[in-house]
Every structure is written in structure tokens, then in C-alpha cells.
Design a protein around this motif. Sequence first.
Motif, mmCIF file in Angstrom:
data_model
loop_
_atom_site.group_PDB
_atom_site.id
_atom_site.type_symbol
_atom_site.label_atom_id
_atom_site.label_comp_id
_atom_site.label_asym_id
_atom_site.label_seq_id
_atom_site.Cartn_x
_atom_site.Cartn_y
_atom_site.Cartn_z
ATOM 1 N N ARG A 89 26.195 95.311 -20.188
ATOM 2 C CA ARG A 89 27.384 94.446 -20.142
ATOM 3 C C ARG A 89 26.993 92.961 -20.196
ATOM 4 N NH1 ARG A 89 29.462 98.311 -16.126
ATOM 5 N NH2 ARG A 89 29.231 96.793 -14.452
ATOM 6 N N LYS A 90 25.916 92.613 -19.472
ATOM 7 C CA LYS A 90 25.449 91.211 -19.486
ATOM 8 C C LYS A 90 24.993 90.816 -20.884
ATOM 9 C CE LYS A 90 23.942 90.561 -14.697
ATOM 10 N NZ LYS A 90 22.781 90.716 -13.805
ATOM 11 N N GLU A 91 24.283 91.742 -21.509
ATOM 12 C CA GLU A 91 23.758 91.522 -22.862
ATOM 13 C C GLU A 91 24.917 91.325 -23.848
ATOM 14 O OE1 GLU A 91 20.750 90.550 -24.908
ATOM 15 O OE2 GLU A 91 20.459 91.162 -22.833
ATOM 16 N N LEU A 92 25.949 92.171 -23.687
ATOM 17 C CA LEU A 92 27.126 92.106 -24.558
ATOM 18 C C LEU A 92 27.812 90.743 -24.418
ATOM 19 C CD1 LEU A 92 29.288 93.465 -26.407
ATOM 20 C CD2 LEU A 92 30.341 94.375 -24.354
ATOM 21 N N GLN A 93 27.997 90.318 -23.169
ATOM 22 C CA GLN A 93 28.678 89.034 -22.931
ATOM 23 C C GLN A 93 27.892 87.870 -23.553
ATOM 24 O OE1 GLN A 93 30.398 88.543 -19.143
ATOM 25 N NE2 GLN A 93 31.313 86.626 -19.739
ATOM 26 N N LYS A 94 26.558 87.900 -23.368
ATOM 27 C CA LYS A 94 25.706 86.827 -23.891
ATOM 28 C C LYS A 94 25.814 86.754 -25.425
ATOM 29 C CE LYS A 94 20.875 85.638 -23.887
ATOM 30 N NZ LYS A 94 19.636 86.382 -23.880
ATOM 31 N N GLU A 95 25.711 87.915 -26.064
ATOM 32 C CA GLU A 95 25.754 87.990 -27.529
ATOM 33 C C GLU A 95 27.130 87.554 -28.047
ATOM 34 O OE1 GLU A 95 24.831 88.474 -31.424
ATOM 35 O OE2 GLU A 95 23.413 88.383 -29.743
ATOM 36 N N LEU A 96 28.197 87.981 -27.326
ATOM 37 C CA LEU A 96 29.570 87.628 -27.709
ATOM 38 C C LEU A 96 29.761 86.121 -27.728
ATOM 39 C CD1 LEU A 96 32.310 89.795 -25.998
ATOM 40 C CD2 LEU A 96 32.369 88.857 -28.278
ATOM 41 N N GLN A 97 29.273 85.473 -26.645
ATOM 42 C CA GLN A 97 29.441 84.022 -26.542
ATOM 43 C C GLN A 97 28.699 83.305 -27.678
ATOM 44 O OE1 GLN A 97 28.295 83.571 -22.449
ATOM 45 N NE2 GLN A 97 30.393 83.601 -21.742
ATOM 46 N N GLU A 98 27.525 83.852 -28.019
ATOM 47 C CA GLU A 98 26.764 83.243 -29.121
ATOM 48 C C GLU A 98 27.514 83.402 -30.453
ATOM 49 O OE1 GLU A 98 22.726 84.728 -29.154
ATOM 50 O OE2 GLU A 98 22.339 83.902 -27.164
ATOM 51 N N GLN A 99 28.068 84.612 -30.674
ATOM 52 C CA GLN A 99 28.810 84.857 -31.926
ATOM 53 C C GLN A 99 30.035 83.940 -32.026
ATOM 54 O OE1 GLN A 99 29.652 89.067 -31.897
ATOM 55 N NE2 GLN A 99 27.655 89.619 -32.697
ATOM 56 N N MET A 100 30.714 83.749 -30.881
ATOM 57 C CA MET A 100 31.913 82.898 -30.885
ATOM 58 C C MET A 100 31.535 81.446 -31.149
ATOM 59 S SD MET A 100 34.121 84.380 -27.745
ATOM 60 C CE MET A 100 34.722 86.062 -27.730
ATOM 61 N N SER A 101 30.462 80.977 -30.498
ATOM 62 C CA SER A 101 30.092 79.564 -30.700
ATOM 63 C C SER A 101 29.585 79.318 -32.129
ATOM 64 C CB SER A 101 29.058 79.116 -29.651
ATOM 65 O OG SER A 101 27.942 79.951 -29.696
ATOM 66 N N SER A 130 36.710 86.555 -20.516
ATOM 67 C CA SER A 130 35.890 85.500 -19.891
ATOM 68 C C SER A 130 35.042 84.773 -20.932
ATOM 69 C CB SER A 130 35.043 86.054 -18.740
ATOM 70 O OG SER A 130 34.239 87.084 -19.203
ATOM 71 N N SER A 131 34.636 85.482 -21.998
ATOM 72 C CA SER A 131 33.866 84.822 -23.058
ATOM 73 C C SER A 131 34.741 83.810 -23.802
ATOM 74 C CB SER A 131 33.320 85.846 -24.052
ATOM 75 O OG SER A 131 32.483 86.765 -23.395
ATOM 76 N N VAL A 137 35.204 76.884 -24.381
ATOM 77 C CA VAL A 137 35.932 75.633 -24.629
ATOM 78 C C VAL A 137 35.830 74.687 -23.427
ATOM 79 C CG1 VAL A 137 38.215 76.351 -23.779
ATOM 80 C CG2 VAL A 137 38.080 74.816 -25.701
ATOM 81 N N GLU A 138 35.856 73.395 -23.707
ATOM 82 C CA GLU A 138 35.873 72.370 -22.656
ATOM 83 C C GLU A 138 37.334 72.071 -22.373
ATOM 84 O OE1 GLU A 138 33.876 70.358 -20.002
ATOM 85 O OE2 GLU A 138 32.671 71.038 -21.699
ATOM 86 N N TRP A 139 37.808 72.451 -21.169
ATOM 87 C CA TRP A 139 39.242 72.318 -20.892
ATOM 88 C C TRP A 139 39.623 70.903 -20.469
ATOM 89 C CZ3 TRP A 139 41.970 75.961 -22.901
ATOM 90 C CH2 TRP A 139 41.447 77.260 -22.992
ATOM 91 N N GLU A 191 49.261 68.719 -17.747
ATOM 92 C CA GLU A 191 50.311 68.769 -18.782
ATOM 93 C C GLU A 191 49.740 69.057 -20.178
ATOM 94 O OE1 GLU A 191 49.348 64.450 -17.808
ATOM 95 O OE2 GLU A 191 49.714 66.314 -16.719
ATOM 96 N N LEU A 192 48.432 68.749 -20.373
ATOM 97 C CA LEU A 192 47.830 68.970 -21.687
ATOM 98 C C LEU A 192 47.122 70.324 -21.788
ATOM 99 C CD1 LEU A 192 46.332 65.401 -22.294
ATOM 100 C CD2 LEU A 192 48.398 66.354 -23.290
ATOM 101 N N VAL A 193 46.735 70.853 -20.618
ATOM 102 C CA VAL A 193 45.925 72.065 -20.637
ATOM 103 C C VAL A 193 46.702 73.286 -21.140
ATOM 104 C CG1 VAL A 193 46.105 73.172 -18.361
ATOM 105 C CG2 VAL A 193 43.892 72.963 -19.445
ATOM 106 N N ALA A 194 47.991 73.344 -20.825
ATOM 107 C CA ALA A 194 48.810 74.496 -21.254
ATOM 108 C C ALA A 194 48.863 74.568 -22.777
ATOM 109 C CB ALA A 194 50.214 74.385 -20.675
ATOM 110 N N GLU A 195 49.090 73.417 -23.372
ATOM 111 C CA GLU A 195 49.163 73.350 -24.838
ATOM 112 C C GLU A 195 47.808 73.750 -25.462
ATOM 113 O OE1 GLU A 195 49.970 69.884 -28.056
ATOM 114 O OE2 GLU A 195 50.911 69.586 -26.080
ATOM 115 N N GLN A 196 46.743 73.219 -24.853
ATOM 116 C CA GLN A 196 45.385 73.513 -25.349
ATOM 117 C C GLN A 196 45.078 75.014 -25.230
ATOM 118 O OE1 GLN A 196 42.244 71.792 -23.018
ATOM 119 N NE2 GLN A 196 40.669 72.143 -24.570
ATOM 120 N N ALA A 197 45.488 75.596 -24.090
ATOM 121 C CA ALA A 197 45.219 77.022 -23.836
ATOM 122 C C ALA A 197 45.934 77.900 -24.855
ATOM 123 C CB ALA A 197 45.647 77.390 -22.419
ATOM 124 N N ILE A 198 47.193 77.604 -25.130
ATOM 125 C CA ILE A 198 47.980 78.413 -26.078
ATOM 126 C C ILE A 198 47.368 78.343 -27.473
ATOM 127 C CG2 ILE A 198 50.243 78.613 -27.218
ATOM 128 C CD1 ILE A 198 50.104 79.695 -24.311
#
Length: 347
Positions: free
Chosen positions: A233-245, A277-278, A283-285, A290-297
Amino acid sequence: DEKERFDPTQFQDCIIQGLTETGTDLEAVAKFLDASGAKLDYRRYAETLFDILVAGGMLAPGGTLADDMTRTNVCVFAAQEDLETMQAFAQVFNKLIRRYKYLEKGFEDEVKKLLLFLKGFSESERNKLAMLTGILLANGTLNASILNSLYNENLVKEGVSAAFAVKLFKSWINEKDINAVAVSLRKVNMDNRLMELFPANKQSVEHFSKYFTEAGLKELSEYVRNQQSIGARKELQKELQEQMSRGDPFKDIILYVKEEMKKNNISEQTVVAIIWSSVMSTVEWNKKEELVAEQAIKHLKQYSPLLAAFTTQGQSELTLLLKIQEYCYDNIHFMKAFQKIVVLFYK
């Protein structure tokens, strides 16, 4: 000053004579060893002392007893092969090392050496040593790092390590429980190395599980299975984050995740929690509520196809809802975004 000659033979004779006089009364043996420490040089002859207590005499390289040496039957190898007797012997070692603290390191070295000599001992001698080692690991006289010796290539190849480990873990778990064993293994980074008790071609969770379950150690099998699953599971999360970035296409990410799920038997609920969680950590929130909701969506809309691919069951949708809720509770400026996120995913 003339340096005293290193003469373990004379030391051996004194110890063996004393042990022969005490006979098999282990209380008397402990008292004799306690008293002898004042007269004999335990610090210098620690290896000889432990050789005698375990094997009845000094051991030659490889684990054989020299023929011409005097030996005693008051030792672990000549004792009865049962847990009670080994517990009594463990007390002897305990008292001796508590009394002469400097013997601790020598005893650890001795056990490491004995484990490397396993092939030189009979099956019964190995069983007794395994039981004794398990008890001493349980009461803290020994550190789990001594198990490194069991990863010796020859011992592993011939199946000696795995057979020895069965007896050792049985007596260790009998004294404590699997949780205490896990803590000791984790302290010395051994928790992920138990598979190495088998040759490379047999290092699978299935093989380990079958072997130890059949030997009556189901809790150890389950522990290793869990460890393996946590690692995957740890390995999966690490690889996922790399693929997303890197911005890999979603179809590639989905394909990779599905393969990992199949290979490591990971449920969809577990995967959707990892993806959530990945996604949230890429993202840097914004610090302003008032701006975070828009950014999150905006951010989650982009990743919704990925989350949708792993919420094919009601249970997975529920898991995701709970994860969103926990996230918004933990990051208070997301509270206003909660409803909008739920509606977004509903759509």
C-alpha cells in the motif's frame, strides 16, 4: 608485566568440574556460576563459558565438540527436549547475565555463532537451542538482531533456517504474544525480512503462509501477510503521487492501480482512500478560506474520473465520503467546501 597466556582449557576444566559436582539441579548450577565469577575470568573466557553451558564443552569451528576435551552433561544439548526444561535453563542464563552485566555482549555473540553452526548440531540439539533462544528473546535477555545469523545462505538453502524459526517463534509467542514479537522485530528492522528465511525462488507470502500455518503458527503467517500488504500500500501511494506529479494520463494510472490491486489483493475501499489522499497532497492549498473551496472544486473536478474508476461499489463510495468528511474536519478551512465536493462527486 608478563601477559597472562590465554588458556581456555584450564578455565574449561574448572567450570566442568563444578558443573559435574552440582549435577542437574539448575538452582545449584546458577549458584555455582554466580560464585565462580568472583574467582574465574568470565570476561576473558566468555565464549568458553557459554560453549560449555550450551554444548557441554568447547566447540570447534562448525559446531563439533573436540573429542579429546573433557565435557559435561549439565548443558542445554544434553537436557530434555521440552519447553519447561528450556525455561529453567533460560533462568540460569538470565541470572548469570544479570549478575555479570559485562557478559551481555559476549552472550549475544555466542548465540549468533551458534546459529551459524546449526548444521553441525543434531535435530534435537537445534530444537532445544531454538526453544531457548525464543524464551530469551521474549524476556529481553537477547536482542532480535541475532536473527541475522539465520539468513546465512547455506542454512537458508538447506531449509535449516525455516525449521529452526518455527521452534523459535513458537516458544517466543508462547512466552509473550505476536504483538510483542512484532515490536521486537520492528525495533531492529526485521519485520520485513522474515521471507528471507526461504530461498529466493520461494520468497512469496503464499509459501511463507502455508509453511508456518501448517507448522501451527497461523498468527505469524497473518502478521507477515499484513506487513506485506502495508508495504504494498505504501509503495502504491508513493508511485501514484509520482505519476500524478508527472501528469501521466488517467488511463495509464488506472491500469497500473488495477494491476497492483490484483497482484497484492488490495480492496477497492483501500485503494479509493489511497487515491483521495494522493490527490489532496499533490497541490499547495490556498490559506484563505473563501478561495480554497473554489480551488478544491477545480482540482477535484480534474481528478474525478480517477476517483470514479475506483468507486464502483456502494462500500467504496461510503469510504470516499468518510475520507472527505475526515479531511474537512482535520483541515478546518475546507469546511465550507464539504457540501460542494459531495455534490460534485454525486454529479
